[in-house]
Design a protein around this motif. Sequence first.
Motif, PDB file in Angstrom:
ATOM      1  N   UNK A 152       0.800  -1.214   0.000  1.00 24.35           N
ATOM      2  CA  UNK A 152       0.000   0.000   0.000  1.00 24.35           C
ATOM      3  C   UNK A 152       0.833   1.264   0.000  1.00 24.35           C
ATOM      4  N   UNK A 153       1.990   1.170   0.624  1.00 24.86           N
ATOM      5  CA  UNK A 153       2.731   2.413   0.802  1.00 24.86           C
ATOM      6  C   UNK A 153       3.210   2.975  -0.526  1.00 24.86           C
ATOM      7  N   UNK A 154       3.256   2.125  -1.517  1.00 23.88           N
ATOM      8  CA  UNK A 154       3.650   2.614  -2.834  1.00 23.88           C
ATOM      9  C   UNK A 154       2.769   3.768  -3.266  1.00 23.88           C
ATOM     10  N   UNK A 155       1.530   3.739  -2.775  1.00 22.07           N
ATOM     11  CA  UNK A 155       0.591   4.776  -3.174  1.00 22.07           C
ATOM     12  C   UNK A 155       1.080   6.162  -2.792  1.00 22.07           C
ATOM     13  N   UNK A 156       1.751   6.267  -1.671  1.00 21.12           N
ATOM     14  CA  UNK A 156       2.182   7.610  -1.298  1.00 21.12           C
ATOM     15  C   UNK A 156       3.665   7.710  -0.975  1.00 21.12           C
ATOM     16  N   UNK A 157       4.385   6.574  -1.082  1.00 24.80           N
ATOM     17  CA  UNK A 157       5.808   6.632  -0.763  1.00 24.80           C
ATOM     18  C   UNK A 157       6.541   7.622  -1.670  1.00 24.80           C
ATOM     19  N   UNK A 177       8.598   8.461   8.965  1.00 23.95           N
ATOM     20  CA  UNK A 177       8.824   7.586  10.128  1.00 23.95           C
ATOM     21  C   UNK A 177       7.879   6.384  10.077  1.00 23.95           C
ATOM     22  N   UNK A 178       6.646   6.634   9.634  1.00 22.52           N
ATOM     23  CA  UNK A 178       5.672   5.522   9.548  1.00 22.52           C
ATOM     24  C   UNK A 178       5.959   4.625   8.348  1.00 22.52           C
ATOM     25  N   UNK A 179       6.631   5.181   7.370  1.00 20.87           N
ATOM     26  CA  UNK A 179       6.769   4.484   6.089  1.00 20.87           C
ATOM     27  C   UNK A 179       8.207   4.569   5.595  1.00 20.87           C
ATOM     28  N   UNK A 180       9.057   3.585   5.964  1.00 24.85           N
ATOM     29  CA  UNK A 180      10.447   3.618   5.520  1.00 24.85           C
ATOM     30  C   UNK A 180      10.548   3.545   4.000  1.00 24.85           C
ATOM     31  N   UNK A 181      11.701   3.994   3.490  1.00 23.38           N
ATOM     32  CA  UNK A 181      11.829   4.047   2.028  1.00 23.38           C
ATOM     33  C   UNK A 181      11.740   2.656   1.401  1.00 23.38           C
ATOM     34  N   UNK A 182      12.255   1.657   2.142  1.00 21.19           N
ATOM     35  CA  UNK A 182      12.069   0.278   1.669  1.00 21.19           C
ATOM     36  C   UNK A 182      11.479  -0.544   2.812  1.00 21.19           C
ATOM     37  N   UNK A 184       8.600  -2.282   5.377  1.00 20.47           N
ATOM     38  CA  UNK A 184       7.595  -1.647   6.224  1.00 20.47           C
ATOM     39  C   UNK A 184       6.215  -1.592   5.607  1.00 20.47           C
ATOM     40  N   UNK A 185       5.974  -2.445   4.633  1.00 17.58           N
ATOM     41  CA  UNK A 185       4.711  -2.339   3.910  1.00 17.58           C
ATOM     42  C   UNK A 185       3.485  -2.761   4.713  1.00 17.58           C
ATOM     43  N   UNK A 186       3.718  -3.304   5.908  1.00 21.99           N
ATOM     44  CA  UNK A 186       2.527  -3.695   6.663  1.00 21.99           C
ATOM     45  C   UNK A 186       2.173  -2.650   7.721  1.00 21.99           C
ATOM     46  N   UNK A 187       2.921  -1.559   7.762  1.00 23.85           N
ATOM     47  CA  UNK A 187       2.614  -0.514   8.745  1.00 23.85           C
ATOM     48  C   UNK A 187       1.292   0.170   8.374  1.00 23.85           C
ATOM     49  N   UNK A 188       0.555   0.570   9.390  1.00 25.91           N
ATOM     50  CA  UNK A 188      -0.714   1.236   9.102  1.00 25.91           C
ATOM     51  C   UNK A 188      -0.512   2.724   8.849  1.00 25.91           C
ATOM     52  N   UNK A 189      -1.226   3.251   7.905  1.00 21.13           N
ATOM     53  CA  UNK A 189      -1.118   4.681   7.631  1.00 21.13           C
ATOM     54  C   UNK A 189      -2.501   5.262   7.425  1.00 21.13           C
ATOM     55  N   UNK A 190      -2.971   6.045   8.384  1.00 27.96           N
ATOM     56  CA  UNK A 190      -4.299   6.623   8.180  1.00 27.96           C
ATOM     57  C   UNK A 190      -4.304   7.558   6.976  1.00 27.96           C
ATOM     58  N   UNK A 191      -5.391   7.536   6.227  1.00 24.26           N
ATOM     59  CA  UNK A 191      -5.496   8.411   5.060  1.00 24.26           C
ATOM     60  C   UNK A 191      -5.510   9.869   5.489  1.00 24.26           C
ATOM     61  N   UNK A 192      -6.066  10.117   6.647  1.00 26.17           N
ATOM     62  CA  UNK A 192      -6.105  11.488   7.102  1.00 26.17           C
ATOM     63  C   UNK A 192      -5.548  11.590   8.504  1.00 26.17           C
ATOM     64  N   UNK A 193      -5.044  12.779   8.830  1.00 27.52           N
ATOM     65  CA  UNK A 193      -4.296  12.913  10.076  1.00 27.52           C
ATOM     66  C   UNK A 193      -5.168  13.145  11.293  1.00 27.52           C
ATOM     67  N   UNK A 194      -6.289  13.784  11.092  1.00 26.50           N
ATOM     68  CA  UNK A 194      -7.060  14.236  12.231  1.00 26.50           C
ATOM     69  C   UNK A 194      -8.242  13.286  12.452  1.00 26.50           C
ATOM     70  N   UNK A 195      -8.863  13.388  13.612  1.00 30.43           N
ATOM     71  CA  UNK A 195      -9.928  12.450  13.960  1.00 30.43           C
ATOM     72  C   UNK A 195     -11.002  12.353  12.886  1.00 30.43           C
ATOM     73  N   UNK A 196     -11.247  11.154  12.388  1.00 27.63           N
ATOM     74  CA  UNK A 196     -12.275  11.021  11.363  1.00 27.63           C
ATOM     75  C   UNK A 196     -13.688  11.008  11.958  1.00 27.63           C
ATOM     76  N   UNK A 197     -14.644  10.718  11.138  1.00 25.71           N
ATOM     77  CA  UNK A 197     -16.045  10.568  11.530  1.00 25.71           C
ATOM     78  C   UNK A 197     -16.748  11.841  11.952  1.00 25.71           C
ATOM     79  N   UNK A 198     -16.268  12.970  11.502  1.00 30.95           N
ATOM     80  CA  UNK A 198     -17.085  14.171  11.625  1.00 30.95           C
ATOM     81  C   UNK A 198     -16.897  14.967  10.334  1.00 30.95           C
ATOM     82  N   UNK A 199     -18.004  15.365   9.775  1.00 32.33           N
ATOM     83  CA  UNK A 199     -17.983  15.972   8.435  1.00 32.33           C
ATOM     84  C   UNK A 199     -17.571  17.439   8.535  1.00 32.33           C
TER      85      UNK A 199
END
Length: 274
Positions: A152-157, A177-182, A184-199
């Motif tokens: 997945x990290x390829x998407x934004x690496x 830090x969450x996504x090393x250059x090589x 670490x592909x199983x690390x979780x990366x939220x799409x957004x930084x701030x608390x979700x679930x409020x519009x």
Amino acid sequence: MAASLIRLHFHDCFVQGCDASILLDETPSIQSEKTAIPNINSARGYNVIEDAKREVERLCPRVVSCADILTVAARDASVAVGGPSWNVKLGRKDSTTANRARANSDLPSPFADANTLISAFSVKGLTTRDMIALSGIYYISSFTIAYTRPSPMLLFRSRIYSNGTDIDPGFASTRRRQCPQTGGDSTLAPLDLVTPNSFDNNYFKNLVQRKGLLISDQVLFTSASTKDIVDGYSKNPRSFAADFASAMIKMGEIQPLLAPNGIVRKTCGSILVN
Ligand code: HEM
């Protein structure tokens, strides 16, 4: 789940119209869209729609299509997270076919530039403004990319290691830090930084601060053709909410499959009617 249901509706409507084709399972005669690249291990919420359909069938058999249920669910998902409401016109029928090839070709790529994104929406009758307003949904997504993708990290690496000027340096280093250059592909990366679930319009505020995660996010602010709209939404949450609602209505009316065409399926995953 709210954002996921809205996305399911989007991925349905962009492939041969809003006809619940995305909900069909694989059979010898159906190439399921569920296994198309944008959907596999990523689209979710199928069971929510199937559960709703079961309830509706119990009360009123073979009247309400899965396509209408998905459209109403997307509206209710917006309301559930404090987003706008709108009237949903009903009467969509369900398809008897799915099209995996079209799901692969018609759903936009996360590596796309602004013009490619604009034309992917314009061929479906949606404007640049509609596309940008709809993208604001990312802010309420509780989705974590790496949950679901093999690499997945390829998407934004490439973006966070680009050293470009379109990315906030602090944001890039947190993400690195969450996504090393090589690896670490199983690390979780939220799409957004701030608390979700409020519009709200924080997605656009993030873009203005060059904190978009996907390349296709940040281009909305770096490209001259879309920058002013992003800027406007970052300052005016009400215009974002109003435009989001009108874009959702338009999306729900892409190539509608209407009687006498189409069917009302008995369950959403198959084309059986009895
Ligand atoms: C503008 C073009 C768009 C591109 C290039 C794009 C691309 C992507 C990609 C690559 C992901 C991550 C998928 C994964 O790694 O499994 C994603 C997730 C997501 N997308 Fe989009 N998308 C676009 C537009 C939209 C629109 C219009 C909506 C809804 C109105 C939407 C809703 C979502 C949601 C909610 C998620 C997170 C999944 C979840 O929470 O279940 N996207 N998108």
